[in-house]
Structure formats: structure tokens, C-alpha cells
Scaffold this active site. Structure first.
Site, mmCIF file in Angstrom:
data_model
loop_
_atom_site.group_PDB
_atom_site.id
_atom_site.type_symbol
_atom_site.label_atom_id
_atom_site.label_comp_id
_atom_site.label_asym_id
_atom_site.label_seq_id
_atom_site.Cartn_x
_atom_site.Cartn_y
_atom_site.Cartn_z
ATOM 1 C CD GLU A 185 -3.285 1.031 1.861
ATOM 2 O OE1 GLU A 185 -3.651 -0.143 2.040
ATOM 3 O OE2 GLU A 185 -4.030 1.910 2.005
ATOM 4 N NE ARG A 186 -2.340 5.030 -0.062
ATOM 5 C CZ ARG A 186 -3.225 5.524 -1.034
ATOM 6 N NH1 ARG A 186 -2.967 5.720 -2.431
ATOM 7 N NH2 ARG A 186 -4.618 5.437 -0.830
ATOM 8 C CE LYS A 305 -6.503 2.368 8.507
ATOM 9 N NZ LYS A 305 -5.930 2.683 7.145
ATOM 10 C CD GLU A 309 -8.029 5.700 5.768
ATOM 11 O OE1 GLU A 309 -7.056 4.835 5.694
ATOM 12 O OE2 GLU A 309 -7.716 6.829 5.145
ATOM 13 N NE ARG A 342 -1.285 3.648 11.729
ATOM 14 C CZ ARG A 342 -1.933 4.389 10.636
ATOM 15 N NH1 ARG A 342 -3.075 3.705 10.247
ATOM 16 N NH2 ARG A 342 -1.280 4.953 9.808
ATOM 17 N NE ARG A 359 -9.006 12.859 7.442
ATOM 18 C CZ ARG A 359 -8.460 12.402 6.245
ATOM 19 N NH1 ARG A 359 -9.099 12.453 5.081
ATOM 20 N NH2 ARG A 359 -7.288 11.819 6.326
ATOM 21 C CE LYS A 383 -1.695 8.560 8.879
ATOM 22 N NZ LYS A 383 -2.321 8.284 7.678
ATOM 23 C CG ASP A 388 -3.645 10.978 5.347
ATOM 24 O OD1 ASP A 388 -2.575 10.530 5.804
ATOM 25 O OD2 ASP A 388 -4.157 10.124 4.571
ATOM 26 C CD GLU A 410 1.334 6.657 11.032
ATOM 27 O OE1 GLU A 410 1.065 6.037 12.101
ATOM 28 O OE2 GLU A 410 1.085 6.419 9.947
ATOM 29 C CD GLU A 416 -0.717 8.194 1.191
ATOM 30 O OE1 GLU A 416 -0.240 7.806 2.211
ATOM 31 O OE2 GLU A 416 -1.935 8.269 1.079
ATOM 32 C CD1 TRP A 565 -13.295 10.884 0.490
ATOM 33 C CD2 TRP A 565 -12.142 9.641 1.862
ATOM 34 N NE1 TRP A 565 -13.391 9.492 0.038
ATOM 35 C CE2 TRP A 565 -12.750 8.685 1.065
ATOM 36 C CE3 TRP A 565 -11.406 9.149 3.040
ATOM 37 C CZ2 TRP A 565 -12.550 7.354 1.219
ATOM 38 C CZ3 TRP A 565 -11.111 7.707 3.113
ATOM 39 C CH2 TRP A 565 -11.354 6.827 2.127
HETATM 40 O O1 GCW Z 1 -2.814 8.262 4.095
HETATM 41 C C1 GCW Z 1 -3.822 7.241 4.205
HETATM 42 C C2 GCW Z 1 -3.391 6.448 3.023
HETATM 43 C C3 GCW Z 1 -3.722 4.869 3.402
HETATM 44 C C4 GCW Z 1 -3.293 4.282 4.587
HETATM 45 C C5 GCW Z 1 -4.038 5.323 5.658
HETATM 46 C C6 GCW Z 1 -3.320 5.108 6.908
HETATM 47 C C7 GCW Z 1 -2.711 2.382 5.398
HETATM 48 O O2 GCW Z 1 -3.865 6.847 1.959
HETATM 49 O O3 GCW Z 1 -3.418 4.199 2.227
HETATM 50 O O4 GCW Z 1 -3.741 3.144 4.792
HETATM 51 O O5 GCW Z 1 -3.820 6.664 5.440
HETATM 52 O O6 GCW Z 1 -2.417 5.710 7.368
HETATM 53 O O7 GCW Z 1 -4.047 4.126 7.772
#
Ligand code: GCW
Length: 841
Positions: A185-186, A305, A309, A342, A359, A383, A388, A410, A416, A565
Site C-alpha cells: 500500500e502506497r 488500526k 477507513e 493508531r 476531519r 500522525k 494525513d 508517525e 505518499e 473525506w
Molecule cells: O494516508 C492514508 C493512506 C492509506 C493508509 C492510511 C493510514 C494504510 O492513503 O493508504 O492506509 O492513510 O495511514 O492508515
């Protein structure tokens, strides 16, 4: 007979004495250990003892010993003698405090060292030179070994070493987002180095080499699978496979951890619930964890997590995040494991019509009230910003909102939202700002770095986590220059007080060489790159104005708006920005401690670079810099895109000064970035011009001198198509060749001045096939190329728009410029425009 030497020999002689610059793949990253060639240094390092003794046989100490032998052999051309007991003469001595005490009684040891810290001490005992590398634990010794090698690689003195170094925080992890099927992923650097086809790879050489890289910068843990976790990772068939990865990591002191799915007790455990408060669920986790520790005694723990999402979470049973974290923590505790929970929890179905929804509030709103409820071996992973991983965000207020809970920060090494390792965007300067940001909790001196390290609120656990998606590409991250982010992350996790420039210089010297021109150029490129990337993507706190619904790569401004989102920028014809004030907005600003909140709440004191994150203002609002918002947007995009044009030029000055292979690879990337920066510049400026209706005072936005749109060329086979969003193509249109397997042609008769020119061909490189292009001037084929970049989209848009520069073509009025596009697969050899310019001086 005396050999006869030809004249040519004497002419070539001076050249033969130059050490050739070997081609390099980038695989060795900063651990290349090239020969030290300066005479003075050779003399100084020549006094290094000839023997290296390790005092016990642990895998970690063995790595330390082997690594020093390897490094010294590479850099000093000497092979050290390896011993496992102290010798009579001089020696490099590797051992934990306990072992050193036994072997050399009376050695005073550094009492102020903590776990993983190390001491390098050059000393004379009993008349012999001893270079001591010691630490409270094995891993510390290994870190000391790497530190010694770093000194030599940086050509620093080692004869009087007396260096004690402690890590700033206990937890220094990377999270890989690898899926068990081998995708990532990414991930932007090939497939997983751990998995394929729902199995762990048979050959784990890459995993071991990765652990070595991580160890060299002090990283002590690696979570190997995606936080969007496949429950299968916990099945009895899978665990032994995990043990093999742990074994590959172990010699490097890197603890293995895994991401788990909270629903596992139900999906793979055969229970009918995964309620964290259900005793059967707790027993299931306990039993799974016991099983893990039976085969992986040094297992690090779980990353979770949940309720985010689409992941299941405690909310299914009306339980809290703390309940979910604690059931895992309880299972892990007897074994010394931890759970990292997370904080990236938010509702992605927010109603965008409600101006109070936000958000950015989510992390704090979800976790603040749970402060103090998490187990001592659990940490909340936050994060750096509240959205994000955007190119710019304020720091998350949650850092200051948990005083009785362990935290980790994080950061994302994976780029990304910052160019996906195709754009140079060096994030250490950004991370430094984040880590140094003083939240003024209770009015005190409370920088983020101290909070997450557990220092501010005296927490037992805490630290730094970097999302790092290395893949099978030999360069690890897909781009040699992107590796500075991995290096920098590790160095900051060890010591966030290091200066960004120092880290960058170290990395450059070890990754490339010591040529002052090389160091100067690369450090400058790296240090400029974040500001430049921000400048042509999303300034003033707008975040990366990318396609947030798909690839997170190219421009798509409105993808942020009118959906659940919550990455809204709230732009309309009059103004732009999220009103997050307490007075009239979402109240997000109120999540910060009062001093910080006051600064952000007021337009007078809110810094320009976060203005539109915090406030909604008219386009004509005047910034502290004296410019209006709209003019700043234009200027920033034009200036930054212009600076990106300089990147390949600066790099070209290094030809012959760095090895050819990496020289070429980096130049290709910087050329590509320069082209894509123009795509960004044009898309964002066009969109703002249309939305605001306010012209660029400098007359640039919307005007493209020298540009010939594909749709206005003579087209044979090509058909004109609309591009979505329209700002991703010049004038909103492209010409696509839908006649496969037949080729299409676009041609244009040049009417400008005669002389040397550069021709830029802007085309779309869809990832569903490899189209080919040929450019003719008159009858002469001037250039042909393949559209094979593997960009993250299958249609013409801002992800796929790519520039091919054909430099130095002599053009005369009446010349026909003709492009032949050969479609392939789903790639329709689409064209946007050509631009004919006099070459830059
Ligand atoms: O930034 C977003 C990403 C998802 C990622 C999510 C996360 C792993 O687009 O791909 O999923 O965050 O951090 O959980």
C-alpha cells in the site's frame, strides 16, 4: 628486453591514476565503505588496532564485529583479525558492560548510558591501545560499531574517541505497509521484500539487508505488514513464516512486529465475537500471543488500526479505543511486548455541507477523553498533522492532549502526498519543524519531540515511527535521493536535536562522495526540495492539492471538496480556506493549548504558511508578506516550478563527479520532476484563475507563449478529447489515438524565428500499456521514446501528464514538426501540447 611503451601509454598515464568512479546501483545506500584515499587520513586510521575482539557470541555482536571488518576492509584496505578473547596487543573491543567488566576488570564504565546507548572510548590499558565499543545491551554495541564506521566514512578523527550517545526515545520503528500478496500500500519501489502470494518469501536476503540499513541509523523495530491488516498474519500456518523474518532481523537488533486486525478472533479464531471486553476474546489474544513468543521470543508487539477507513473496531460493541488497545496489551505484557494503537481514526463519511464538521478535529475528539485509560505497554501513534501526511500541516493538537498516555509520532518516509519518490521532496526540514514545535502545554516548554519521547509527561514508552515502504527495487525506495528521508528519519529518531543540514551532509558524503561540489549541490537540492514541492503543489496551508480520491499524486484541486473525506479547502468564487476558528468556525483551534490557539485564532498572528488551514478568507486578503492570497498562489507556483527547472541543471554539474549509473538515474528523475512541476503550476494556476476570476498581476496564469495545443495541430487518426479535471490539460483537451494498432499523427508547421530551439512535448503516459512516440522535423527523425514510466493512472490527467524535452533543435520557418503516436494496450499515446522555446541560457 625492456618493455617498449607507446606514446599513448604516456598520454594516458595521468588518467590511469585516477580512481575510476564505479557504477553503483544504490543498493548499498549510505553503507558503501569506499576507500579512504587521503594520505593524512590513511596515516591516522593506520593506527587502528589490527585485532577486533567480541566478548560474546550473540548474533548482534557478531553482526557488529563483521560490520567493522567489512567497513575497515572497504575504507582502509585492511582485514582485521577477529578474536573472541582479549589479546595482548592493541584491539578493538566489542562487548556489553557486563562482558567488559569481566574481561577487563577495573574498566570504569559509563554509568549514564541507557538501553541502546553506546560508548566509544579510545584508551590505553596495560600499555596497549584499546578502542572500546561498549553499551548496556548488545544492540547498543552494534550501534556503537556503526557509529565508529560513520566516523571513518566521514573522515573524522578516531584516535581520541570518547563518545557517549543515548537514543532520545526508546521506540524507533518503521512501519511497512506490505500486503501478504506481495503488493505494498502506497509503495513506489516495487513489490514487497517480505511477501509474495500470501507467503513469506523463501529468500530473505533483502529483509536482512534492510535490517542492516535500519540498524545503522538506530532503528530498533520494524512492523512488516500493512496496518490495513490481513487477519491471516495470525494464523498458525503463518506464524512460523514470520519467525523466519524475525530471524533475518535479529542479528541487526531489529524487533519484528506486526499489524493485526481487531476482528481476528472472529474471522480466523472461530469465535462469534471480537468484543475486546469478552473474556473469550481476551483468552484468544493471549493464546495467540503466547504462540508468537514461543517461536519469536524477541517479538516487538502489535500495531492496530481500528474504526478507521473501513477497518472494524471497538465501536462495533460500543467499546472504546482504550478497551481495544488494552486487550492486546494485556496479552503482550507478560512477554514484554507493546501495542501501538493508531490515532488515525476519523469518519470518512462526513457531511460536507455542515460547515462545523471538521476531519482535523477527529484524532483529538476520539482520543482526548481516553487519556489515562490506556495500558502502560500501549501507545497511541499520532500522525504529525491532523489530516494525513500533507506537504504542510500544523502539528496535531493531540500531542498536547494526552498527558497520561504513551505516544509515538508517525512520520511518513514514503512520499505518499509528496511526490511518491518521483519528485525530490526531502522531509527532514519539515520533520524538524514538527518536532521542534512548542505546543506550550500548561504554558511550559513542551516541544513535540519531548512529548513523544515521553520526557514531558514522564511516560515509560514513546518515540518515533516512520512509514517506510521500501520495495524490491535495488535503490530500496525507487530513487537514490529519496533515501535521504530514510536516513534522516533514523538520525532524528536517535537525536531530534541534530540539524537538518548536518544530517543531509552526512548522508550525502556517505551515499556519494566527499567532493565539495557534490556535497554542496546535493545538500542544496535536498534542502530546497520541500519548500519547492510545497510551492508548486499547495501553499498557504492548503495541503497537497492532489487527487485525494485516487493516486494522491498529480493535481486535482476539487477532489478535496464535496465528499465525505473531509480534506475540504472550501473554495468558491469569493474566497478559500477552512474556518477552524473558535469564534466562527469548527473550533478545531480550541484543541491547542491557549497560547498556540491564540496565535492561530487571530488573522494578525496566524502564520501565512498555515493561513488557509485555519481561516477562510477572500482571495484579496493581504498576507503578512504584503501579497494578496491569490497573487501569492500564482507567484508561489511560478517561482517554485521555475526552481524545479533548475534542479536538473544543478545536478548536471556533477557529471563525472558521481558514478554514471546513479548520475543518469537521478538526472532522469529530476528532468521528469521539472516537467511535472509545470503540470502542477498550470493546473493550480488555471483553476484559481477560473475560480477567483482575478488575473495574475504578472500576466502569466492562462498565457502560454510558444505553446501549440495538440487539438490545434493537423491530426491524422488522433481525436480530440476532454480531460478531467480540465485544468490537468492545457486548455482542458488532449488528442488521443484510439485507432490501435494503427498509429496517429499530429503535425504543425513552424512559423517562428529560425535558430536553435528546445521542443517540449507534453503527453500522457497511461499505465495500461507502453505507447511510443516519434518526433520528426521535416523528414528527419529527431527523437523517439517510450511512455513507460508506470505512473499511477490509466487515463490522461495530472498523474500521467509528462514532458519530453528535445533540446537543441535548429528550426526554420516552414519546418514541419510531426509527432507519430503508437498506442499500446490501453495507453493511447495521448498528446497535450508542444511548446517551442529558445533554449534557456
Ligand atoms: O494516508 C492514508 C493512506 C492509506 C493508509 C492510511 C493510514 C494504510 O492513503 O493508504 O492506509 O492513510 O495511514 O492508515
Amino acid at each position: 628486453m625492456r618493455p617498449v611503451r607507446s606514446r599513448l601509454f604516456w598520454i594516458l598515464l595521468p588518467l590511469l591514476s585516477i580512481v575510476p568512479i564505479q557504477a553503483e546501483t544504490g543498493y548499498d545506500a549510505w553503507l558503501r565503505y569506499p576507500p579512504v584515499t587521503e594520505g593524512v587520513l590513511i596515516d591516522a586510521y593506520g593506527r587502528l588496532p589490527a585485532t577486533i575482539v567480541k566478548l560474546d557470541n550473540s548474533p548482534t555482536l557478531t553482526s557488529a564485529q563483521n560490520e567493522i571488518v567489512r567497513g575497515v576492509r572497504g575504507m582502509l584496505g585492511r582485514t582485521l583479525r577477529m578474536e573472541s578473547r582479549p589479546v595482548q596487543g592493541g584491539m578493538i573491543l566489542l562487548g556489553t558492560f557486563a562482558a567488559v567488566k569481566q574481561a577487563l576488570p577495573g574498566t570504569a564504565l559509563a554509568a549514564d548510558l541507557i538501553t541502546d546507548g553506546y560508548w566509544l572510548k579510545a584508551t590505553v590499558t596495560g600499555g596497549r591501545h584499546v578502542l572500546l565499543i561498549t553499551a548496556p545491551n548488545d544492540r547498543g554495541v552494534l550501534y556503537g560499531a556503526f557509529a565508529l564506521l560513520r566516523h571513518i566514512a566521514l573522515h573524522e578523527r578516531i584516535d581520541q574517541l570518547d563518545e557517549k550517545s543515548n537514543p532520545y526515545a526508546p521506540l524507533r520503528w518503521v512501519n511497512q505497509w506490505d500486503n501478504l500478496d506481495g503488493s505494498i500500500e502506497r509503495g513506489y519501489a516495487g513489490r514487497s521484500i517480505f511477501f509474495e502470494d500470501n507467503h513469506v518469501l523463501a529468500d530473505l536476503t533483502r529483509a536482512a539487508d534492510y535490517a542492516r540499513l535500519l540498524a545503522s541509523i538506530g532503528i530498533n523495530g520494524c512492523t512488516i505488514n500493512n496496518v490495513n491488516a490481513n487477519p491471516r498474519v495470525l494464523t498458525p500456518e503463518f506464524l512460523p513464516q514470520l519467525a523466519r523474518i524475525a530471524a533475518a532481523f535479529r542479528p541487526w537488533g531489529v524487533e519484528l512486529s506486526i499489524s493485526v486486525d481487531l476482528g481476528s478472533p472472529k474471522t480466523i479464531g472461530g469465535l462469534n465475537t471480537f468484543d475486546p471486553l469478552d473474556p473469550l476474546v481476551a483468552a484468544w489474544w493471549k493464546q495467540r500471543v503466547e504462540e508468537i513468543y514461543r517461536i519469536i521470543p524477541d517479538f516487538g508487539g502489535f500495531v492496530l488500526k481500528a474504526d478507521s477507513e473501513g477497518r472494524v473496531g471497538p465501536s462495533t460493541y460500543g467499546r472504546t479505543h482504550a478497551d481495544a488497545a488494552n486487550v492486546l496489551a494485556a496479552a503482550l505484557k507478560p512477554h514484554g511486548g507493546i501495542v501501538v494503537y493508531r490515532g488515525f481514526v476519523y469518519n470518512h463519511h462526513l457531511d460536507w455541507r455542515n460547515l462545523k464538521n471538521d476531519r482535523a478535529r477527529a484524532a483529538y475528539d476520539n482520543f482526548h477523553d481516553l487519556d489515562g485509560k490506556f495500558a502502560a505497554n500501549a501507545a497511541v501513534q499520532i500522525k504529525y498533522g491532523p489530516i494525513d501526511f500533507q506537504v504542510r500541516e500544523p502539528v496535531s493538537p493531540l500531542f498536547g492532549g494526552l498527558k497520561h498516555t504513551n505516544e509515538t509520532i508517525e512520520l511518513q518516509i514514503t512520499q505518499e502526498y509528496t511526490g511518491q519518490q518521483r519528485h525530490l521532496c526531502y522531509l527532514v526540514p519539515m520533520w524538524k519543524q514538527v518536532l521542534d514545535f512548542d505546543l506550550r502545554v500548561n504554558g511550559g516548554d513542551t516541544p513535540v519531540k519531548q512529548i513523544v519521547a515521553g520526557k514531558t509527561f514522564h511516560r515509560p514508552l514513546g518515540g518515533f515511527v516512520g512509514v517506510a515502504n521500501v520495495g524490491r527495487d535495488l535503490t530500496w525506495l525507487g530513487y537514490d535521493l529519496a533515501m535521504a528521508n530514510l536516513y534522516g528519519f533514523g538520525r532524528l529518531a536517535w537525536n531530534p536535536n541534530l540539524a537538518a543540514r548536518q544530517i543531509t551532509e552526512e548522508w550525502t558524503r556517505m551515499t556519494f562522495n566527499d567532493d565539495p561540489r557534490v556535497i554542496g549541490t546535493i545538500v542544496h537540492l535536498e534542502m530546497e526540495s520541500w519548500k519547492v514541492y510545497e510551492g508548486y503543489t499547495g501553499p498557504l496551508g492548503l495541503g497537497t492539492l492532489t487527487d485525494i480520491l485516487h493516486g494522491h499524486y498529480g493535481p486535482n484541486i476539487e477532489s478535496a471538496e464535496r465528499n465525505g473525506w473531509g480534506q475540504w479547502i472550501r473554495a468558491d468564487h469569493k474566497g478559500i480556506g477552512m474556518d477552524r476558528t473558535l469564534a466562527t468556525g469548527t473550533g478545531y483551534i480550541g484543541q491547542y493549548p491557549p497560547e498556540v490557539a491564540r496565535q492561530y485564532e487571530s488573522l494578525e498572528t496566524c502564520p501565512d504558511h498555515l493561513l488557509l488551514f485555519m481561516h477562510h478568507v477572500p482571495y484579496t486578503h493581504v498576507l503578512h508578506s504584503g501579497k494578496t492570497v491569490i497573487q501569492y498562489v500564482y507567484d508561489s507556483h511560478y517561482d517554485a516550478a521555475e526552481e524545479a527547472q533548475q534542479f536538473p541543471r544543478w545536478w548536471q554539474a556533477l557529471q563525472g563527479r558521481v558514478d554514471e549509473q546513479r548520475y543518469r538515474a537521478v538526472l532522469d528523475k529530476l528532468d521528469y520532476q521539472a516537467g511535472h512541476a509545470i503540470v502542477w503550476r498550470d493546473a493550480v494556476s488555471t483553476w484559481f484563475l477560473r475560480e477567483s476570476g482575478i488575473a495574475d498581476a504578472k500576466g502569466r496564469a492562462g498565457h502560454f507563449p510558444g505553446r501549440v495545443e495538440a487539438e490545434s495541430m493537423r491530426l491524422d487518426g488522433y481525436t480530440v478529447e476532454d480531460v478531467t479535471p480540465s485544468e490537468d490539460a492545457s486548455r482542458g483537451k488532449a488528442a488521443g489515438c484510439n485507432t490501435a494498432p494503427k498509429n496517429c499523427t499530429a503535425s504543425y508547421t513552424y512559423r517562428g524565428k529560425s535558430g536553435w530551439h528546445d521542443i517540449d512535448v507534453q503527453y500522457f503516459d497511461a499505465n495500461t500499456g507502453v505507447a511510443r512516440f516519434e518526433l520528426f522535423v521535416g523528414k528527419q527523425l529527431v527523437q523517439s521514446w517510450a511512455a513507460d514510466a508506470g505512473l499511477p493512472s490509466n487515463i490522461p490527467n495530472g498523474d500521467t501528464s509528462t514532458r519530453k524535452r528535445i533540446a537543441g533543435i535548429e528550426l526554420q520557418p516552414g519546418d514541419e514538426i510531426r509527432i507519430i503516436g503508437e498506442p499500446n494496450g490501453g495507453d493511447n499515446a495521448s498528446l497535450d501540447y508542444i511548446e517551442i522555446k529558445e533554449p534557456a541560457p
